[in-house]
Design a protein around this motif. Structure first.
Motif, PDB file in Angstrom:
ATOM      1  N   PRO A  52       0.822  -1.203   0.000  1.00  0.00           N
ATOM      2  CA  PRO A  52       0.000   0.000   0.000  1.00  0.00           C
ATOM      3  C   PRO A  52       0.863   1.263   0.000  1.00  0.00           C
ATOM      4  O   PRO A  52       1.913   1.302   0.640  1.00  0.00           O
ATOM      5  CB  PRO A  52      -0.790  -0.123   1.299  1.00  0.00           C
ATOM      6  N   ALA A  53       0.415   2.282  -0.699  1.00  0.00           N
ATOM      7  CA  ALA A  53       1.189   3.513  -0.834  1.00  0.00           C
ATOM      8  C   ALA A  53       0.986   4.429   0.358  1.00  0.00           C
ATOM      9  O   ALA A  53      -0.075   4.437   0.977  1.00  0.00           O
ATOM     10  CB  ALA A  53       0.770   4.236  -2.113  1.00  0.00           C
ATOM     11  N   GLY A  54       2.040   5.161   0.699  1.00  0.00           N
ATOM     12  CA  GLY A  54       1.889   6.268   1.636  1.00  0.00           C
ATOM     13  C   GLY A  54       1.669   7.516   0.799  1.00  0.00           C
ATOM     14  O   GLY A  54       0.622   7.703   0.193  1.00  0.00           O
ATOM     15  N   GLN A  55       2.699   8.377   0.700  1.00  0.00           N
ATOM     16  CA  GLN A  55       2.659   9.477  -0.259  1.00  0.00           C
ATOM     17  C   GLN A  55       2.761   8.942  -1.683  1.00  0.00           C
ATOM     18  O   GLN A  55       2.303   9.541  -2.623  1.00  0.00           O
ATOM     19  CB  GLN A  55       3.818  10.443  -0.014  1.00  0.00           C
ATOM     20  N   GLN A  56       3.429   7.790  -1.801  1.00  0.00           N
ATOM     21  CA  GLN A  56       3.658   7.194  -3.118  1.00  0.00           C
ATOM     22  C   GLN A  56       3.864   5.692  -2.947  1.00  0.00           C
ATOM     23  O   GLN A  56       4.102   5.208  -1.851  1.00  0.00           O
ATOM     24  CB  GLN A  56       4.913   7.814  -3.745  1.00  0.00           C
ATOM     25  N   TYR A  57       3.752   4.937  -4.068  1.00  0.00           N
ATOM     26  CA  TYR A  57       4.134   3.531  -4.045  1.00  0.00           C
ATOM     27  C   TYR A  57       5.650   3.446  -4.002  1.00  0.00           C
ATOM     28  O   TYR A  57       6.334   4.211  -4.675  1.00  0.00           O
ATOM     29  CB  TYR A  57       3.669   2.819  -5.317  1.00  0.00           C
ATOM     30  N   ALA A  58       6.170   2.524  -3.214  1.00  0.00           N
ATOM     31  CA  ALA A  58       7.618   2.345  -3.218  1.00  0.00           C
ATOM     32  C   ALA A  58       7.992   1.021  -2.575  1.00  0.00           C
ATOM     33  O   ALA A  58       7.365   0.590  -1.607  1.00  0.00           O
ATOM     34  CB  ALA A  58       8.303   3.486  -2.462  1.00  0.00           C
ATOM     35  N   VAL A  59       9.001   0.374  -3.137  1.00  0.00           N
ATOM     36  CA  VAL A  59       9.634  -0.784  -2.505  1.00  0.00           C
ATOM     37  C   VAL A  59      11.115  -0.727  -2.831  1.00  0.00           C
ATOM     38  O   VAL A  59      11.531  -0.019  -3.740  1.00  0.00           O
ATOM     39  CB  VAL A  59       9.098  -2.134  -3.036  1.00  0.00           C
ATOM     40  N   ALA A  60      11.907  -1.462  -2.059  1.00  0.00           N
ATOM     41  CA  ALA A  60      13.304  -1.659  -2.421  1.00  0.00           C
ATOM     42  C   ALA A  60      13.390  -3.073  -2.950  1.00  0.00           C
ATOM     43  O   ALA A  60      12.882  -3.988  -2.319  1.00  0.00           O
ATOM     44  CB  ALA A  60      14.199  -1.497  -1.205  1.00  0.00           C
ATOM     45  N   SER A  61      13.986  -3.247  -4.118  1.00  0.00           N
ATOM     46  CA  SER A  61      14.062  -4.621  -4.605  1.00  0.00           C
ATOM     47  C   SER A  61      15.302  -5.279  -4.014  1.00  0.00           C
ATOM     48  O   SER A  61      16.377  -4.700  -3.979  1.00  0.00           O
ATOM     49  CB  SER A  61      14.064  -4.655  -6.125  1.00  0.00           C
ATOM     50  N   GLY A  62      15.116  -6.486  -3.515  1.00  0.00           N
ATOM     51  CA  GLY A  62      16.214  -7.184  -2.843  1.00  0.00           C
ATOM     52  C   GLY A  62      16.804  -8.259  -3.720  1.00  0.00           C
ATOM     53  O   GLY A  62      16.543  -8.309  -4.913  1.00  0.00           O
ATOM     54  N   GLY A  63      17.604  -9.115  -3.120  1.00  0.00           N
ATOM     55  CA  GLY A  63      18.140 -10.258  -3.838  1.00  0.00           C
ATOM     56  C   GLY A  63      19.574 -10.078  -4.288  1.00  0.00           C
ATOM     57  O   GLY A  63      20.297  -9.227  -3.761  1.00  0.00           O
TER      58      GLY A  63
END
Lengths: 273, 450
Positions: B318-329
């Motif tokens: 779910p977005a706060g101000q915006q959608y965001a994730v850090a991609s891992g791996g």
């Protein structure tokens, strides 16, 4: 009267402690024979269906005869080398006085205080320069001179009466005879205890063998099966992990159960002495 | 200790600038004749390839099969695949090997190891190889852009790694629980407010007030997902750290918002457990129906698919101000060996990251296929048609920012983790715990600043 009560109390405490130890083990055995969805959805400890799928998947993932024989080779070679080196060193530290003997013993003991992790890089360099990377010798070599074994045997040798040694010397025994006929036979319990500690710790050793070997033909069973426990980026498959763990510890457990009385006796002996 | 660190920082700066010089020279002059020489002599090149396994299952078999098929189709190269534990054990093995001069030729290591590997002068920048390939630019541009951000970190303008096994956090939700609570099972919560409102409806208690089904569970003892929350609270940019990996903006409004969001869910709404959740156990709780929604890695997809007895969906966090994730791996890194080996390594890297191979690896392991064109591979399209939940992490990649990558990663991560722990378990005021963490982070990074 009081003795009886305290005996019951002691038994009760031991039972509870034993139970605490047993719980995770039983859970592991139960999980190993279940399917993953049964394990997650059925809170009971008793499997709805018993399945060997976990074992099957683990067993077919690697070449077990090689892995087991590597592990056996490793624990045997380490044990022989440790006995050989520690018996001689312990005798000298227990009985011989020479300039610097205390200092040497101190240096030997300092090893006990060095955390193993620090030694990884220097040991790797040494093994590499010996040209032994990716051999079984790379796994066993750093464990040959165990300061714990030396310390432990030295204490055992110190408790052997000097009179026995003197009597043997009177009969013409040289150092080799002393070790063979006096010190070693009288220290069998200590040697057994040491053997158990050594075998079980090298049986379970993981990181060092992983670092210094590359091909499965030189790796022990712990490394061959560890991939089932690595799941930082996904959910843990408990049936596989527990089945793999059982497969790793099984031979050791069977040996322990067969020799249980002997083993417990030897621990008791060392304790009483 | 401190002195040593200064020294290390100095060396690393020197090393990177030296490398920069080398690689530019190589691209300009040395590469063309070298390539010809390689084909003329046709001597067999042996490569050592270290790879970790971080998802459950017998992936070593899969990897052995890939490498065998590469070796079969490349008679001049022989790659030996070496399973090297998890990410931590693999970097330990690599560091010990590098110190002794016993380098692997290529390895899969965490995307965030890029600075550490530059610091020990172990890896080679790849842009000259890219430039040398006719389709080089097209190749690099075919990766989802968010996946390249860690590989470009460090001094200078270089490409230090190629994305290989990557994942993103996802929101998993139980469609049956949604129906039961009167929610639309095809519509996941899109933002923080909706998540909280949904979670309230989804939390079930028994007669004694004990929660039998949590609205949600969010991993708190892991800075990866927390970093996604921090970035969601920002406006526009997604920068938590700087390009050189020498600075982290931690004591910020974005972090405060993220922590307050979690605190509100746990202590005010009481829809997520107050006890800090551990990432590995969440999929099991989800499958067992103890949580109706979870934040978890896309790496858990296969596990949840195989074990859930209910219909489930996946969605963006779910977005706060915006959608965001850090991609891992993990990424593929090339080690500094010699020209012939590095050239062969590049061939191997290209092969391992071909669209077909990336699609195959995604199907076999559950990682995100890293290349856009993988999604045109027919077998992969069939797979995604059958299992549409697996396409969500890819769609989410357009919102991915860099996974926080710094020098001294371990200490920085620990400072962040400790601050979250102290707020949750010891009740430390948020402002104080963030200020403490910031000063610890600054101290950990000080030796690396120019």
């Amino acid at each position: 009267m009081f003795g009886r009560v305290s005996k019951y109390l002691l038994n009760a405490i031991l039972l509870i402690l034993g139970g605490i130890w047993l719980v995770p083990f039983l859970w592991m055995v139960s999980a190993a024979f279940r399917s993953s969805s049964d394990l997650l959805n059925n809170p009971s400890w008793i499997p709805a269906h018993i399945t060997l799928k976990g074992f099957q998947e683990v067993w077919t993932s690697a070449h077990f005869p090689t892995l087991y024989s590597n592990t056996l080779w490793i624990v045997t070679v380490v044990l022989i080398a440790q006995y050989f080196i520690a018996i001689m060193a312990a005798y000298v530290f227990a009985r011989r006085r020479f300039p610097g003997s205390h200092f040497l013993f101190l240096i030997c003991m300092i090893q006990l205080f060095i955390p193993g992790g620090i030694l990884i890089v220097p040991n790797y360099e040494t093994i590499f320069h010996l040209g032994l990377i990716n051999t079984k010798w790379a796994i066993v070599l750093p464990s040959f001179a165990s300061s714990f074994a030396i310390f432990y045997l030295r204490q055992a040798f110190k408790s052997i009466p000097v009179e026995l040694e003197e009597a043997a010397v009177m009969d013409g025994a040289v150092t080799w005879h002393l070790l063979r006929h006096v010190f070693v036979p009288l220290s069998v319990p200590a040697l057994t205890a040491l053997g158990i500690v050594s075998v079980s710790s090298h049986w379970n050793d993981f990181l060092w063998p992983l670092l210094v070997t590359n091909s499965p033909s030189n790796r022990p069973v712990t490394v061959g099966l560890a991939l089932f426990a690595q799941a930082s980026e996904s959910a843990a498959e408990w049936p596989l992990i527990t089945a793999a763990t059982l497969i790793v510890i099984c031979p050791l457990m069977i040996v322990f159960i067969i020799f249980q009385r002997k083993i417990v006796e030897s621990f008791l002996h060392t304790g009483i002495k | 200790m401190k002195k040593n660190m200064f020294k290390m920082a100095g060396i690393s700066v020197l090393a990177t600038s030296m490398l920069a010089g080398c690689s530019n020279g190589g691209a300009a002059t040395g590469t063309q004749p070298e390539a010809q020489k390689g084909t003329e002599t046709a001597q067999k090149v042996n490569l050592k390839f270290y790879y970790p396994v971080a998802v459950a299952g017998p992936l070593t078999k899969v990897m052995d099969a890939y490498v065998k098929s590469f070796n079969d189709s490349h008679p001049n190269i022989n790659v030996e695949a070496v399973y090297s534990g998890d990410y931590n054990q693999t970097i330990t093995k690599v560091q010990a090997a590098v110190k002794s001069g016993d380098m692997p030729d290529v390895a899969v290591l965490s995307a965030t190891d890029v600075l550490r590997l530059q610091d020990i002068k172990a890896i080679v920048p790849l842009e000259s190889y890219v430039k040398n390939d006719k389709d080089g630019d097209a190749y690099i541009n075919d990766f989802f852009p968010g996946l390249l951000s860690e590989a470009k970190m460090g001094q200078g303008d270089h490409l230090w790694a190629i994305p290989y096994q990557r994942s993103t956090p996802l929101l998993y939700f139980n469609k049956e629980a949604f129906k039961e609570a009167g929610l639309d099972p095809n519509k996941a919560p899109a933002n923080w407010e909706e998540f909280s409102a949904y979670a309230k409806k989804l939390t079930k208690k028994d007669a004694s007030g004990q929660v039998t089904q949590w609205g949600g569970m969010i991993v708190e003892n892991d800075t990866w997902i927390f970093q996604a929350l921090m970035m969601q609270g920002m406006n526009g940019d997604k920068q938590v750290g700087n390009q050189d990996g020498t600075q982290v903006k931690y004591n910020t409004d974005a972090t405060k918002n993220a922590i307050n969001y979690l605190l509100k869910l746990a202590k005010e709404d009481k829809v997520i457990p107050e006890k800090l959740a551990n990432g590995g156990t969440l999929p099991a709780d989800f499958v067992a129906g103890k949580a109706a929604m979870i934040y978890n890695s896309s790496g858990s997809l296969a596990f949840i698919r195989d074990n859930a007895k209910f219909d489930f969906g996946t969605a963006f966090l779910p977005a706060g101000q915006q959608y965001a994730v850090a991609s891992g791996g993990g990424n593929l890194y090339m080690f500094k060996t010699n020209d012939a080996k590095q050239k062969a390594t590049w061939e191997f890297i290209r092969w391992m990251t071909s669209p077909e191979q990336a699609a195959k690896w995604s199907t076999d392991s559950g990682y995100v296929a890293t290349r856009k064109s993988s999604y045109n591979v027919p077998t992969f399209q069939e797979y995604l048609a059958k299992f549409p939940q697996a396409a969500v992490p890819k769609d989410q990649l357009q919102y991915a920012g860099a996974w926080l990558t710094t020098h001294n990663n371990a200490d920085v991560g620990k400072a962040m983790q400790d601050s979250i722990d102290s707020v949750f378990t010891a009740g430390t005021p948020v402002d104080q715990s963030l200020a403490d963490a910031q000063s610890k982070i600054d101290a950990a990074l000080k030796p690396f600043k120019k």
